[in-house]
Design an enzyme around this catalytic site. Structure first.
Site, short mmCIF file in Angstrom:
data_model
loop_
_atom_site.label_atom_id
_atom_site.label_comp_id
_atom_site.label_asym_id
_atom_site.label_seq_id
_atom_site.Cartn_x
_atom_site.Cartn_y
_atom_site.Cartn_z
N ASP A 137 -6.55 -3.64 11.56
CA ASP A 137 -5.41 -2.74 11.66
C ASP A 137 -5.25 -2.28 13.10
O ASP A 137 -6.15 -2.42 13.92
CB ASP A 137 -5.66 -1.53 10.75
N CYS A 180 0.82 -1.21 0.00
CA CYS A 180 0.00 0.00 0.00
C CYS A 180 0.86 1.27 0.00
O CYS A 180 2.01 1.26 0.43
CB CYS A 180 -0.93 -0.01 1.21
#
Length: 205
Positions: free
Chosen positions: A127, A6
């Protein structure tokens, strides 16, 4: 196990992943992020991206029209919602696009894990925070009942342990494959090698 790299924002980042072939890459469309890339620039990068790699657009509490526009322009192949978007928002977005939706959950306790399990999103991501670069307490998610993307503080030092302990559907990394705030080819390559090694070992078990 899938791999997502990412926070890509340079042409050389695209060159790195085109050679190494992760399953997904992420473009950050949240303007407060230091990895922010404007949609017009992301469109140019997407044109250079190997079509075997899916581009994910990361949004934080963005107007839905903005997301739909980026999808319709074929800049991204999937949407990642990383803000406070609720189930109603997700369902409405699903009604406006057939693009897969990945919803991120910040794991601070059991309630967050339950919310992830019940989310109508196509995929969920677990996360530890918004780009904190630190892993969360993985013991909280060992009993989750749906496949998930594992993110938050993954790096070359803890990736092996994460895969062995959790066996996630996918791993998602950003700062863990950077040097000085920029993507590092050698680190991405090693990250992917560790994933491959661990998958081989799990397959033999």
């Amino acid at each position: 196990m899938k791999i997502k790299i990412c926070g890509l924002r340079r042409a050389c980042d695209i060159e790195y992943v085109n050679e190494l072939l992760p399953d997904y890459i992420g473009f950050i469309f949240a303007e407060k992020s230091r990895r922010y890339v404007p949609p017009a620039e992301a469109a140019k990068l997407k044109e250079q991206l190997d079509p075997r790699i899916k581009a994910v657009g990361v949004f934080v509490d963005a107007p839905m029209d903005k997301i739909v526009t980026v999808v319709e322009q074929r800049i991204i192949d999937a949407v990642q919602l990383h803000g406070s978007e609720d189930d109603g928002y997700i369902r409405k977005l699903q009604g406006r696009t057939d693009c897969p939706i990945l919803k991120a959950f910040i794991v601070r306790g059991v309630g967050d894990v339950r919310a992830a399990e019940q989310s109508p999103a196509d995929y969920v991501l677990l996360d530890g925070g918004e780009g904190s670069g630190r892993p969360f307490d993985w013991s909280q998610i060992k009993n989750i009942t749906r496949p998930y993307f594992l993110a938050g503080g993954l790096n070359l030092d803890n990736l092996q342990e994460a895969i062995q302990e959790l066996g996630p559907y996918a791993v998602d990394v950003s700062s863990g494959v950077e040097t000085g705030g920029w993507k590092d080819y050698a680190k991405i390559k090693r990250f992917m090698e560790i994933c491959s090694e661990q998958q081989g070992r799990r397959g033999k078990q």
